[in-house]
Write a protein that holds these residues in place. Sequence first.
Motif, PDB file in Angstrom:
ATOM      1  N   LYS A   1      10.121  -3.826  -0.746  1.00 15.86           N
ATOM      2  CA  LYS A   1       9.246  -2.992  -1.568  1.00 15.86           C
ATOM      3  C   LYS A   1       7.789  -3.446  -1.570  1.00 15.86           C
ATOM      4  CE  LYS A   1      11.261  -3.077  -5.488  1.00 15.86           C
ATOM      5  NZ  LYS A   1      11.546  -2.879  -6.898  1.00 15.86           N
ATOM      6  N   ASN A   2       7.557  -4.698  -1.213  1.00 15.81           N
ATOM      7  CA  ASN A   2       6.197  -5.221  -1.306  1.00 15.81           C
ATOM      8  C   ASN A   2       5.300  -4.715  -0.184  1.00 15.81           C
ATOM      9  OD1 ASN A   2       6.754  -6.629  -3.585  1.00 15.81           O
ATOM     10  ND2 ASN A   2       7.091  -8.592  -2.562  1.00 15.81           N
ATOM     11  N   LEU A   3       4.136  -4.219  -0.568  1.00 18.48           N
ATOM     12  CA  LEU A   3       3.173  -3.805   0.441  1.00 18.48           C
ATOM     13  C   LEU A   3       2.294  -5.001   0.812  1.00 18.48           C
ATOM     14  CD1 LEU A   3       1.818  -1.487   2.048  1.00 18.48           C
ATOM     15  CD2 LEU A   3       0.227  -1.276   0.128  1.00 18.48           C
ATOM     16  N   LEU A   4       1.946  -5.767  -0.220  1.00 17.28           N
ATOM     17  CA  LEU A   4       1.031  -6.891  -0.001  1.00 17.28           C
ATOM     18  C   LEU A   4       1.635  -8.152  -0.594  1.00 17.28           C
ATOM     19  CD1 LEU A   4      -2.012  -7.538   0.881  1.00 17.28           C
ATOM     20  CD2 LEU A   4      -2.499  -7.444  -1.564  1.00 17.28           C
ATOM     21  N   GLU A   5       1.628  -9.202   0.197  1.00 11.40           N
ATOM     22  CA  GLU A   5       2.053 -10.507  -0.329  1.00 11.40           C
ATOM     23  C   GLU A   5       0.960 -11.522  -0.031  1.00 11.40           C
ATOM     24  OE1 GLU A   5       5.903 -11.613   1.151  1.00 11.40           O
ATOM     25  OE2 GLU A   5       6.918 -10.116  -0.087  1.00 11.40           O
ATOM     26  N   ILE A   6       0.485 -12.140  -1.090  1.00 13.69           N
ATOM     27  CA  ILE A   6      -0.560 -13.146  -0.965  1.00 13.69           C
ATOM     28  C   ILE A   6       0.072 -14.493  -1.258  1.00 13.69           C
ATOM     29  CG2 ILE A   6      -2.733 -13.980  -1.958  1.00 13.69           C
ATOM     30  CD1 ILE A   6      -2.992 -11.283  -0.611  1.00 13.69           C
ATOM     31  N   GLU A   7      -0.158 -15.440  -0.365  1.00 10.61           N
ATOM     32  CA  GLU A   7       0.499 -16.728  -0.527  1.00 10.61           C
ATOM     33  C   GLU A   7      -0.494 -17.878  -0.459  1.00 10.61           C
ATOM     34  OE1 GLU A   7       4.028 -18.293   1.921  1.00 10.61           O
ATOM     35  OE2 GLU A   7       4.232 -16.110   1.833  1.00 10.61           O
ATOM     36  N   ASN A   8      -0.579 -18.646  -1.519  1.00 10.74           N
ATOM     37  CA  ASN A   8      -1.399 -19.877  -1.547  1.00 10.74           C
ATOM     38  C   ASN A   8      -2.796 -19.687  -0.976  1.00 10.74           C
ATOM     39  OD1 ASN A   8       1.647 -20.966  -0.570  1.00 10.74           O
ATOM     40  ND2 ASN A   8       0.772 -21.720  -2.490  1.00 10.74           N
ATOM     41  N   LEU A   9      -3.433 -18.600  -1.358  1.00 12.01           N
ATOM     42  CA  LEU A   9      -4.743 -18.288  -0.796  1.00 12.01           C
ATOM     43  C   LEU A   9      -5.831 -19.189  -1.388  1.00 12.01           C
ATOM     44  CD1 LEU A   9      -5.355 -16.069   1.280  1.00 12.01           C
ATOM     45  CD2 LEU A   9      -6.217 -14.678  -0.590  1.00 12.01           C
ATOM     46  N   HIS A  10      -6.636 -19.755  -0.503  1.00 15.35           N
ATOM     47  CA  HIS A  10      -7.791 -20.565  -0.915  1.00 15.35           C
ATOM     48  C   HIS A  10      -9.031 -20.005  -0.241  1.00 15.35           C
ATOM     49  CE1 HIS A  10      -4.480 -23.349  -1.606  1.00 15.35           C
ATOM     50  NE2 HIS A  10      -5.283 -24.159  -2.289  1.00 15.35           N
ATOM     51  N   THR A  11     -10.061 -19.682  -1.005  1.00 14.21           N
ATOM     52  CA  THR A  11     -11.353 -19.338  -0.414  1.00 14.21           C
ATOM     53  C   THR A  11     -12.393 -20.243  -1.039  1.00 14.21           C
ATOM     54  OG1 THR A  11     -10.642 -17.051  -0.245  1.00 14.21           O
ATOM     55  CG2 THR A  11     -12.987 -17.489   0.060  1.00 14.21           C
TER      56      THR A  11
ATOM     57  N   SER B   1      -1.406 -16.824  -5.467  1.00 15.16           N
ATOM     58  CA  SER B   1      -0.290 -16.107  -4.856  1.00 15.16           C
ATOM     59  C   SER B   1       0.102 -14.937  -5.745  1.00 15.16           C
ATOM     60  CB  SER B   1       0.947 -17.008  -4.719  1.00 15.16           C
ATOM     61  OG  SER B   1       0.648 -18.179  -4.023  1.00 15.16           O
ATOM     62  N   PHE B   2       0.375 -13.798  -5.146  1.00 11.45           N
ATOM     63  CA  PHE B   2       0.932 -12.660  -5.894  1.00 11.45           C
ATOM     64  C   PHE B   2       1.362 -11.576  -4.922  1.00 11.45           C
ATOM     65  CE2 PHE B   2      -3.518 -11.601  -5.425  1.00 11.45           C
ATOM     66  CZ  PHE B   2      -3.531 -10.231  -5.201  1.00 11.45           C
ATOM     67  N   THR B   3       2.040 -10.584  -5.438  1.00  9.18           N
ATOM     68  CA  THR B   3       2.477  -9.470  -4.584  1.00  9.18           C
ATOM     69  C   THR B   3       2.126  -8.145  -5.248  1.00  9.18           C
ATOM     70  OG1 THR B   3       4.623  -9.370  -5.667  1.00  9.18           O
ATOM     71  CG2 THR B   3       4.465 -10.751  -3.702  1.00  9.18           C
ATOM     72  N   ILE B   4       1.968  -7.124  -4.435  1.00  6.13           N
ATOM     73  CA  ILE B   4       1.820  -5.762  -4.948  1.00  6.13           C
ATOM     74  C   ILE B   4       2.848  -4.888  -4.233  1.00  6.13           C
ATOM     75  CG2 ILE B   4       0.292  -3.780  -5.277  1.00  6.13           C
ATOM     76  CD1 ILE B   4      -2.081  -5.571  -5.102  1.00  6.13           C
ATOM     77  N   GLU B   5       3.616  -4.146  -5.004  1.00  5.24           N
ATOM     78  CA  GLU B   5       4.613  -3.265  -4.398  1.00  5.24           C
ATOM     79  C   GLU B   5       3.958  -1.989  -3.899  1.00  5.24           C
ATOM     80  OE1 GLU B   5       7.714  -2.426  -7.157  1.00  5.24           O
ATOM     81  OE2 GLU B   5       8.238  -4.544  -7.407  1.00  5.24           O
ATOM     82  N   LYS B   6       4.690  -1.292  -3.066  1.00  4.06           N
ATOM     83  CA  LYS B   6       4.212   0.016  -2.616  1.00  4.06           C
ATOM     84  C   LYS B   6       4.096   0.943  -3.820  1.00  4.06           C
ATOM     85  CE  LYS B   6       4.342   3.502   0.746  1.00  4.06           C
ATOM     86  NZ  LYS B   6       3.086   3.901   0.133  1.00  4.06           N
TER      87      LYS B   6
ATOM     88  N   THR C   1     -11.523 -11.595   0.261  1.00  4.21           N
ATOM     89  CA  THR C   1     -10.647 -12.343   1.159  1.00  4.21           C
ATOM     90  C   THR C   1      -9.476 -11.463   1.585  1.00  4.21           C
ATOM     91  OG1 THR C   1     -11.224 -14.300  -0.114  1.00  4.21           O
ATOM     92  CG2 THR C   1      -9.455 -14.536   1.481  1.00  4.21           C
ATOM     93  N   ILE C   2      -8.920 -10.738   0.631  1.00  4.31           N
ATOM     94  CA  ILE C   2      -7.818  -9.847   0.971  1.00  4.31           C
ATOM     95  C   ILE C   2      -8.276  -8.789   1.970  1.00  4.31           C
ATOM     96  CG2 ILE C   2      -6.199  -8.139   0.048  1.00  4.31           C
ATOM     97  CD1 ILE C   2      -6.188  -9.751  -2.552  1.00  4.31           C
TER      98      ILE C   2
ATOM     99  N   GLU D   1      -7.158 -21.521   3.551  1.00  2.35           N
ATOM    100  CA  GLU D   1      -5.732 -21.829   3.582  1.00  2.35           C
ATOM    101  C   GLU D   1      -4.996 -20.627   3.021  1.00  2.35           C
ATOM    102  OE1 GLU D   1      -5.178 -25.772   1.692  1.00  2.35           O
ATOM    103  OE2 GLU D   1      -3.093 -25.140   1.454  1.00  2.35           O
ATOM    104  N   GLY D   2      -3.751 -20.441   3.437  1.00  2.00           N
ATOM    105  CA  GLY D   2      -2.940 -19.385   2.855  1.00  2.00           C
ATOM    106  C   GLY D   2      -2.749 -18.198   3.771  1.00  2.00           C
ATOM    107  N   HIS D   3      -1.874 -17.287   3.339  1.00  2.00           N
ATOM    108  CA  HIS D   3      -1.520 -16.138   4.169  1.00  2.00           C
ATOM    109  C   HIS D   3      -1.656 -14.834   3.415  1.00  2.00           C
ATOM    110  CE1 HIS D   3       0.140 -18.843   7.102  1.00  2.00           C
ATOM    111  NE2 HIS D   3       0.826 -19.439   6.138  1.00  2.00           N
ATOM    112  N   ILE D   4      -1.940 -13.795   4.182  1.00  2.00           N
ATOM    113  CA  ILE D   4      -1.899 -12.439   3.651  1.00  2.00           C
ATOM    114  C   ILE D   4      -0.898 -11.680   4.496  1.00  2.00           C
ATOM    115  CG2 ILE D   4      -3.205 -10.317   3.259  1.00  2.00           C
ATOM    116  CD1 ILE D   4      -5.741 -12.140   3.218  1.00  2.00           C
ATOM    117  N   ASN D   5       0.120 -11.148   3.834  1.00  2.00           N
ATOM    118  CA  ASN D   5       1.134 -10.384   4.538  1.00  2.00           C
ATOM    119  C   ASN D   5       1.024  -8.939   4.090  1.00  2.00           C
ATOM    120  OD1 ASN D   5       3.551  -9.140   5.278  1.00  2.00           O
ATOM    121  ND2 ASN D   5       4.673 -11.094   5.208  1.00  2.00           N
ATOM    122  N   PHE D   6       0.720  -8.050   5.024  1.00  3.30           N
ATOM    123  CA  PHE D   6       0.534  -6.643   4.668  1.00  3.30           C
ATOM    124  C   PHE D   6       1.550  -5.805   5.424  1.00  3.30           C
ATOM    125  CE2 PHE D   6      -1.387  -2.432   5.242  1.00  3.30           C
ATOM    126  CZ  PHE D   6      -1.730  -2.127   3.940  1.00  3.30           C
ATOM    127  N   ALA D   7       2.350  -5.047   4.717  1.00  3.38           N
ATOM    128  CA  ALA D   7       3.367  -4.174   5.299  1.00  3.38           C
ATOM    129  C   ALA D   7       4.192  -4.901   6.356  1.00  3.38           C
ATOM    130  CB  ALA D   7       2.712  -2.921   5.899  1.00  3.38           C
TER     131      ALA D   7
END
Lengths: 320, 337
Positions: free
Chosen positions: B4-14, B36-41, B61-62, B70-76
């Motif tokens: 269900k998650n559209l966006l997953e943000i993990e340990n993001l550092h800017t 870190s957080f997520t947004i659902e579709k 950053t997103i 550091e960190g990841h952005i996972n989109f779809a």
Amino acid sequence: MEERKYLDIEDIELFFSTSEGTVRAVDKVSFGLPRGESMVVVGESGCGKSSLGNAILRLLPRNTEKYEGHVFLNSEDLMSLSDEKFRHDIRWNRLALVPQAAMNSLNPVIKVQDQVAEPLLVHDMVDNKEQAKDRVVKSFRRVGVPTDFLQRYPFELSGGMKQRVSIAMSLVTEPDIVILDEPTSALDMLTQANIMNVLKRIKEELGISFILITHDIGTSSEIADRAAVMYAGQIVEYTDARNFFGDPLHPYSIKLMSSVPRLDVDKDLDYIPGQPPSLLNLPEGCYFAERCHKRFEKCSQEPPLFEVEDDWHVKCWLYK
Amino acid sequence: MAAKNLLEIENLHTWFELKKYGFVTVGNVRAVDNVSFTIEKGEAISLVGESGCGKSSLAKTILGLYNPREGHINFAGTVLDSSDEEQMDWYRAKVGYVQQDPYGALPPFMTLKKILEEPMKINGIKDSEERIQRIKETMEELKLTPVDDFLSKFPHMLSGGQQQRTVIARALVLDPDLLIADEPVSMLDASVRIEILELLQKIQHERDLSVMYITHDLSTVRYFSKRIMVMYGGKIVERSPVGDLLDNPAHPYSIALLHAISEPDAENVDTYKEVPSGEPPSLLNPPEGCRFHPRCKYKIDGLCDEEIPPDFGCGMEGHQVACWLYRQEGEGIPDDS
Ligand SMILES: Nc1ncnc2c1ncn2[C@@H]1O[C@H](COP(=O)(O)OP(=O)(O)OP(=O)(O)O)[C@@H](O)[C@H]1O
Ligand SMILES: Nc1ncnc2c1ncn2[C@@H]1O[C@H](COP(=O)(O)OP(=O)(O)OP(=O)(O)O)[C@@H](O)[C@H]1O
Ligand SMILES: [Mg+2]
Ligand SMILES: [Mg+2]
């Protein structure tokens, strides 16, 4: 004739000339403010709030086309004073203004203590620099700026501290009335709340009257004894704060109040459709009619400011 | 990744490197510090916090405008790789952005038609009729009607509210899956704010759009999103369903924020507000431990000023708080206050 209030504004007008025509920024505004009481002026962006503040302090831009009316302070008509006399006896001395975005107009190369002392020295209100410094320290304490900031330059201060310095500057001469133009709108919520606390304390302890200009109705309730609602250069409602915040009468005030989001109640919010008229090209009749949910035939004529009850003025035909 | 998650943000550092004389590194501004957080579709989520706490830095950053340290952005389902140009083009077309400062946002010498056509041209929609069709549909959604009247207007001919709706239209014209709206209504009068938020909400539902709504104004979030995150000093300090946070804020900072808001009420003149003094932390030299501890009246010596608190549950579903007071189940803000 009615007894004059300590500050009594009568039919004041301030028009600007532009290449596109005349901007009627303050259009026959009248109100009275008793000594020691504070009021707020609220209204949407561009309705003439800052212009009203400037008009009271006779701070006129170059393109001023018309500046008329009366400003009585303790029954003296200030309009009859020469510019020189007004500048020397009234501005800072008895009436002070903290302009919109004041914190950004502090002089970057002058230490804050010297900036705050300036009105004292310019007006010969102190005999020497030492006395000036004592007054500055006192003023800093009042607004909650640590005195070790005296020697700092504006860029060494946060936004909230700079705003406090601007307020300290307006208080240093101990005027009777201080006009604050959007003093907190650029600040954080916690800083905003802290500054409103400061103003409240000063009002209580020194009996200074504040005229708070803002578009933030929630914040305005913090120090308001009275409230004026401005629309398109005019005051459309003027009354006791309890009346205004409890049960405003003018359709514009009602809409304005119901567009403020609340935390404590889950009420449906409202908004005002359309936009205010251009001050260059005002409609016939009531200026608000076009957006008004209570409009009727009569509104094609301009309503006067009716005194609905004792001390409750509303510019709307519904209250004839 | 949960489906269900559209966006997953993990340990993001800017972090922004701060330099002296152009080359000597003085330190880092930790604008986004392990988020870190997520947004659902189709979900709308709010991010609130005071000026300078890092909200826009997180948004940018997103959006791929800043490279995270550091960190990841996972989109779809795809982990973004900022060096992959093709992937980033695809991603940017899927994410709409309403930037802060609406007044600087629109180019003054372009008509609305040009402004709205631009993103489509950049993203290779060559058929001009299709472009016009999309512009018209989007303008109608945003009530910029009659459309033909507006198409030839320049930004200065519009009211603040109309300008802001144009900025939103531009962000939506490519039909993105995610909209990041950075303070979309803060510069506007309350009398038009709600109109735009309601419109945005309607579009969000109709398009099944995910939205990240960034604001410093806690009082509007209830009208927009179901979930909220509170940011302080580059970190998310509390996350919760909106109603729950407004009724039962857990973090001392969230509590202070709620106290600071003035409801329009004549009684306010008689009372002083209970707000912590002090200032937001420097992100260059943030305080050790919890970033809020220097202003916190519940500070636990030797803990809050030394160790960064992790997220703790605080009794309610989906409500988490980064505060040591909640380190044991059933505990929280001391009663005596
Ligand atoms: N010197 C000037 N020349 C021409 N027009 C002016 C001048 N100063 C202000 N105006 C116009 O007069 C009107 C009233 O402006 P004013 O700054 O008093 O509004 P305001 O209520 O303080 O708005 P805001 O809430 O945005 O500060 C506006 O339409 C503004 O553009
Ligand atoms: N490009 C940059 N280089 C260096 N520092 C930056 C940069 N952008 C932002 N910062 C700093 O990072 C911190 C966070 O800024 P950011 O704009 O993300 O805050 P914000 O929460 O969006 O604030 P606001 O509510 O005022 O928009 C601030 O201290 C800011 O000065
Ligand atoms: Mg103004
Ligand atoms: Mg920002």
